[in-house]
Design a protein around this motif. Structure first.
Motif, PDB file in Angstrom:
ATOM      1  N   HIS A 242       0.702  -1.202   0.133  1.00  0.00           N
ATOM      2  CA  HIS A 242       0.031   0.166  -0.088  1.00  0.00           C
ATOM      3  C   HIS A 242       0.831   1.233  -0.062  1.00  0.00           C
ATOM      4  N   THR A 243       0.280   2.326  -0.530  1.00  0.00           N
ATOM      5  CA  THR A 243       0.802   3.561  -0.457  1.00  0.00           C
ATOM      6  C   THR A 243      -0.100   4.648   0.013  1.00  0.00           C
ATOM      7  N   GLN A 244       0.127   6.108   0.075  1.00  0.00           N
ATOM      8  CA  GLN A 244      -0.611   6.861   0.587  1.00  0.00           C
ATOM      9  C   GLN A 244      -1.460   7.538  -0.614  1.00  0.00           C
ATOM     10  N   SER A 245      -1.382   7.033  -1.724  1.00  0.00           N
ATOM     11  CA  SER A 245      -1.908   7.305  -2.857  1.00  0.00           C
ATOM     12  C   SER A 245      -3.363   6.908  -2.946  1.00  0.00           C
ATOM     13  N   TYR A 246      -4.165   7.601  -3.806  1.00  0.00           N
ATOM     14  CA  TYR A 246      -5.607   7.185  -4.173  1.00  0.00           C
ATOM     15  C   TYR A 246      -5.635   6.133  -5.054  1.00  0.00           C
ATOM     16  N   GLY A 247      -6.436   5.544  -5.264  1.00  0.00           N
ATOM     17  CA  GLY A 247      -6.776   4.423  -6.460  1.00  0.00           C
ATOM     18  C   GLY A 247      -5.804   3.159  -6.298  1.00  0.00           C
ATOM     19  N   GLU A 248      -5.932   2.467  -7.361  1.00  0.00           N
ATOM     20  CA  GLU A 248      -5.364   1.320  -7.124  1.00  0.00           C
ATOM     21  C   GLU A 248      -4.548   1.121  -8.531  1.00  0.00           C
ATOM     22  N   THR A 249      -3.335   0.279  -8.505  1.00  0.00           N
ATOM     23  CA  THR A 249      -2.471   0.130  -9.778  1.00  0.00           C
ATOM     24  C   THR A 249      -2.076  -1.231  -9.747  1.00  0.00           C
ATOM     25  N   PHE A 250      -2.219  -2.172 -10.933  1.00  0.00           N
ATOM     26  CA  PHE A 250      -1.767  -3.355 -10.952  1.00  0.00           C
ATOM     27  C   PHE A 250      -1.119  -3.525 -12.354  1.00  0.00           C
ATOM     28  N   VAL A 290      -9.765  -2.711   0.507  1.00  0.00           N
ATOM     29  CA  VAL A 290      -8.656  -3.442   0.463  1.00  0.00           C
ATOM     30  C   VAL A 290      -7.679  -3.053  -0.302  1.00  0.00           C
ATOM     31  N   ARG A 291      -8.219  -2.614  -1.607  1.00  0.00           N
ATOM     32  CA  ARG A 291      -7.265  -2.222  -2.747  1.00  0.00           C
ATOM     33  C   ARG A 291      -7.054  -0.801  -2.952  1.00  0.00           C
ATOM     34  N   GLU A 292      -7.616   0.029  -2.182  1.00  0.00           N
ATOM     35  CA  GLU A 292      -7.527   1.519  -2.267  1.00  0.00           C
ATOM     36  C   GLU A 292      -6.055   1.771  -1.793  1.00  0.00           C
ATOM     37  N   GLY A 293      -5.005   2.451  -2.780  1.00  0.00           N
ATOM     38  CA  GLY A 293      -3.978   2.881  -2.263  1.00  0.00           C
ATOM     39  C   GLY A 293      -2.984   1.742  -2.728  1.00  0.00           C
ATOM     40  N   MET A 294      -3.139   0.618  -3.305  1.00  0.00           N
ATOM     41  CA  MET A 294      -2.448  -0.515  -3.497  1.00  0.00           C
ATOM     42  C   MET A 294      -1.932  -0.486  -4.896  1.00  0.00           C
ATOM     43  N   VAL A 295      -0.544  -1.074  -4.811  1.00  0.00           N
ATOM     44  CA  VAL A 295       0.106  -1.114  -6.019  1.00  0.00           C
ATOM     45  C   VAL A 295       0.672  -2.689  -6.047  1.00  0.00           C
ATOM     46  N   LYS A 345      -0.208  -3.397   9.851  1.00  0.00           N
ATOM     47  CA  LYS A 345      -0.401  -2.034   8.780  1.00  0.00           C
ATOM     48  C   LYS A 345      -1.352  -2.087   7.747  1.00  0.00           C
ATOM     49  N   ILE A 346      -1.427  -3.379   7.221  1.00  0.00           N
ATOM     50  CA  ILE A 346      -2.446  -3.516   6.125  1.00  0.00           C
ATOM     51  C   ILE A 346      -4.000  -3.528   6.661  1.00  0.00           C
ATOM     52  N   ILE A 347      -4.144  -4.031   7.852  1.00  0.00           N
ATOM     53  CA  ILE A 347      -5.542  -3.919   8.406  1.00  0.00           C
ATOM     54  C   ILE A 347      -5.764  -2.704   8.749  1.00  0.00           C
ATOM     55  N   GLU A 348      -4.844  -1.698   9.364  1.00  0.00           N
ATOM     56  CA  GLU A 348      -4.997  -0.545   9.774  1.00  0.00           C
ATOM     57  C   GLU A 348      -5.224   0.558   8.578  1.00  0.00           C
ATOM     58  N   PHE A 352      -8.827   2.365   7.803  1.00  0.00           N
ATOM     59  CA  PHE A 352      -8.770   3.939   7.356  1.00  0.00           C
ATOM     60  C   PHE A 352      -9.608   3.900   5.773  1.00  0.00           C
ATOM     61  N   ASN A 353      -9.342   3.235   5.112  1.00  0.00           N
ATOM     62  CA  ASN A 353     -10.091   3.192   3.650  1.00  0.00           C
ATOM     63  C   ASN A 353     -11.490   3.042   4.003  1.00  0.00           C
ATOM     64  N   GLU A 354     -12.066   2.182   4.851  1.00  0.00           N
ATOM     65  CA  GLU A 354     -13.488   1.847   4.867  1.00  0.00           C
ATOM     66  C   GLU A 354     -14.051   3.199   5.783  1.00  0.00           C
ATOM     67  N   LYS A 355     -13.349   3.684   6.562  1.00  0.00           N
ATOM     68  CA  LYS A 355     -13.688   5.125   7.202  1.00  0.00           C
ATOM     69  C   LYS A 355     -13.924   6.152   6.135  1.00  0.00           C
ATOM     70  N   LEU A 356     -13.165   6.244   5.378  1.00  0.00           N
ATOM     71  CA  LEU A 356     -13.037   7.335   4.547  1.00  0.00           C
ATOM     72  C   LEU A 356     -14.265   7.132   3.558  1.00  0.00           C
TER      73      LEU A 356
END
Length: 605
Positions: A242-250, A290-295, A345-348, A352-356
């Motif tokens: 995960h990064t601090q960015s929005y979206g997902e990139t694969f 789960v995927r928000e901010g993921m690369v 850290k992943i669960i945190e 955070f994504n769920e709350k947002l």
């Protein structure tokens, strides 16, 4: 008067003639080398793929690639088994000839099952092949697929195959190989084939850790929320963070082939990832959280891959979904138990994504209600009939033009192909969203409508158009609008850019004509050349905006000869510092850059 249709009009082409006449069926777009998907790079890929297949079958761990950029010549030498000497000519010139139909010889082939090298041969003005095998060699030279000469004898060189080719200038017209595109392709080969040593014009390209090296190259350590998790099985490999960015990139691959549009392997990976996280956490998280901010990167090896096109951008095998979902789920659970600090850290991040997302729910609802009051349709969108993901093959040709103002969009709407070309008209300058939170996406009506038109709110896999094209004026305001739109996509939907869907439309700056002939010029150099060609009675028109180009003229600029500049990003980690420099708060560094690169127009006069 109707043209005559009888026995004399029916033609039969041999296979190589068909390749030359319908080259797009075999290598996709022709292009001029300015796009990494242009035909000359597909030709290079097809030759190297054969060498990679040898490595996959444990024969030869080195591939040498030489590129003469001035002559446009490619040379590829591997140290595998070499083509059987008695079949060299057939293997490079006869369609449906090759050992890849034999699963005992090639189990996970990257190549085109007997088409790739033949297509390269047919589309080359010079094609040379030499096979070294057991102290003997056989070589052959071709011109446009036709055999010129052959030779055989003894050799002291190591076993393997050498292939040279120069793309045919009759077909590719004006082209040039770009080092950056080839180098990136070489690194992809290295990441996907750990232990393979590639030499590109003498430079060694090598990876020990496969996809893990690729992910660390794309995302710098300073942007990683935790060290990436990595799994490598017999037929499946993946890594993510995960990064601090929005979206997902694969970044997804099949047998070493980059699948920009994903497919069943990527959707199965996402499903398995979600199930693994939920099983470990004993929660019921949603996939988007789960995927928000993921690369991430995923590679699968499939014995008989089914791609949705010859250029292999999307995998279609449905039978692999179940096994991939199960293997990914089990691997993710094991990794999370193995690395509890990373799991925390992943669960945190997911929480955070769920709350947002829940905080945004009210803003989303308000934006959607506001849109419904205006119209059930998306304002300013003139849609096309076919879309990406449709069962029709036309969907892969779909594109949407994002234009500035009604005058520009009017010209495009009047001249477009309504089957595959949509138009969205922007009202004034978009908002500079750099550094803004996700809720701004819903509070700004213009940006919300762009997102809705593309259908990418929930998942980039829902993108409705193969190409998103920025069509702005070639002046300062147009450039600014273009940069603001690029900033919008890189901030909220960087995966759309990383996967090669964003383009800039190039339109002519000048029309140079006399009574006999008209030239459309894309630069001052082309304008000056046209003036010299026409000599007398020359009339020059400077196009200040897209709205000044008549629909009849515009049609030729957005049809088969459309000129598009792809918006590319070298690495994921380049996005934020680049946007910070150009679109962030004014800084002394940016001021100095502008002053140093400012063009003094008085000196040009």
């Amino acid at each position: 008067m109707a043209k005559k249709y009888d026995e004399s009009t029916v033609q039969t082409l041999d296979a190589l003639e068909h390749i030359r006449l319908r080259s797009g069926m075999y290598i996709g777009r022709l292009g001029d080398g300015s796009n990494p998907d242009d035909g000359i790079y597909i030709m290079l890929k097809e030759v190297i793929d054969n060498s990679i297949d040898e490595f996959i079958m444990n024969h030869g761990d080195e591939v040498d690639v030489l590129v003469d950029f001035d002559e446009g010549k490619i040379s590829v030498r591997d140290y595998g088994r070499g083509i059987p000497l008695g079949k060299v000519i057939e293997c490079v010139s006869q369609i449906n000839t090759g050992a890849k139909y034999n699963d005992d010889v090639f189990q996970f082939s990257v190549g085109l099952n007997g088409v790739g090298t033949k297509a390269v041969n047919a589309l080359s003005q010079h094609f040379f092949v030499k096979s070294h095998r057991g102290g003997q060699f056989f070589q052959a030279e071709f011109n446009k697929g036709k055999l010129i000469q052959e030779k055989k004898g003894k050799t002291s060189e190591a076993d393997g195959t050498l292939v040279e080719f120069i793309p045919d200038k009759e077909i590719f017209k004006k082209y040039r190989f770009e080092k950056e595109f080839i180098e990136k392709r070489m690194w992809h080969y290295a990441y996907l084939n750990s232990g393979l040593k590639l030499k590109f014009n003498g430079e060694i390209i090598f990876s020990n850790n496969g996809l893990l090296d690729l992910l660390n190259e794309e995302v710098r350590e300073s942007e990683q929320l935790y060290e990436p998790l990595h799994y490598r099985g017999k037929f499946l490999e993946f890594t993510f963070l995960h990064t601090q960015s929005y979206g997902e990139t694969f970044f997804s691959f099949v047998n070493g082939q980059y699948t920009a549009d994903g497919g069943t392997h990527l959707s199965a990976f996402k499903e398995g990832l979600l199930k693994g996280v939920n099983e470990f956490s004993k929660k019921n998280f949603q996939g988007m959280d789960v995927r928000e901010g993921m690369v991430g990167c995923v590679l699968v090896k499939v014995k008989e891959p089914i791609f949705e096109s010859q250029t292999k951008n999307k995998l279609g095998n449905t039978e692999i979904r179940g096994p991939i979902v199960q293997e990914v789920k089990e691997a993710v659970v094991n990794l999370l138990y193995k690395y509890p600090e990373i799991a925390k850290k992943i669960i945190e991040r997911i929480v955070f994504n769920e709350k947002l997302r829940k905080e945004l729910a009210a803003v989303k609802k308000e934006a959607k209600e506001k849109q419904k009051k205006i119209s059930f349709k998306i304002p300013k969108l003139r849609d096309c009939k076919y879309h990406l993901g449709d069962s029709s093959s036309k969907g892969s040709e779909s594109m949407i033009f994002l234009t500035e103002g009604d005058s520009a969009s009017a010209s495009i709407v009047a001249s477009r192909d309504p089957l595959t070309q949509a138009v969205f008209s922007l009202r004034g300058k978009p908002l500079n969203v750099f550094g803004m939170k996700l809720d701004q996406l819903y509070k700004n009506e213009e940006m919300y409508n762009v997102m809705s038109a593309l259908n990418i709110e929930d998942d980039l896999s829902n993108l409705r158009y193969q190409k998103v094209i920025l069509a702005t004026d070639a002046d300062v305001d147009g450039m600014h609008i273009r940069n603001l739109l690029i900033t919008f996509f890189l901030t909220y939907f960087e995966g759309l850019v990383m996967n090669g869907h964003l383009y800039v439309l190039e339109t002519p700056l000048f029309k140079v004509r006399n009574r006999e002939k008209t030239f459309y010029c894309y630069s001052e150099e082309e304008r000056d050349k046209a003036i010299k060609t026409l000599k007398k009675g020359v009339e020059i028109t400077r196009f200040k905006g897209l709205g000044e180009i008549s629909p009849n003229e515009f049609k030729q600029f957005i049809s088969k000869d459309i000129k598009l500049i792809p918006v590319t990003v070298r690495n994921f980690s380049d996005i934020r510092p680049t946007l910070e420099f150009y679109m962030g708060k004014n800084t002394p560094e940016r001021k100095s850059f502008i002053m140093e690169n400012l063009i003094n127009e008085e000196k040009l006069l």
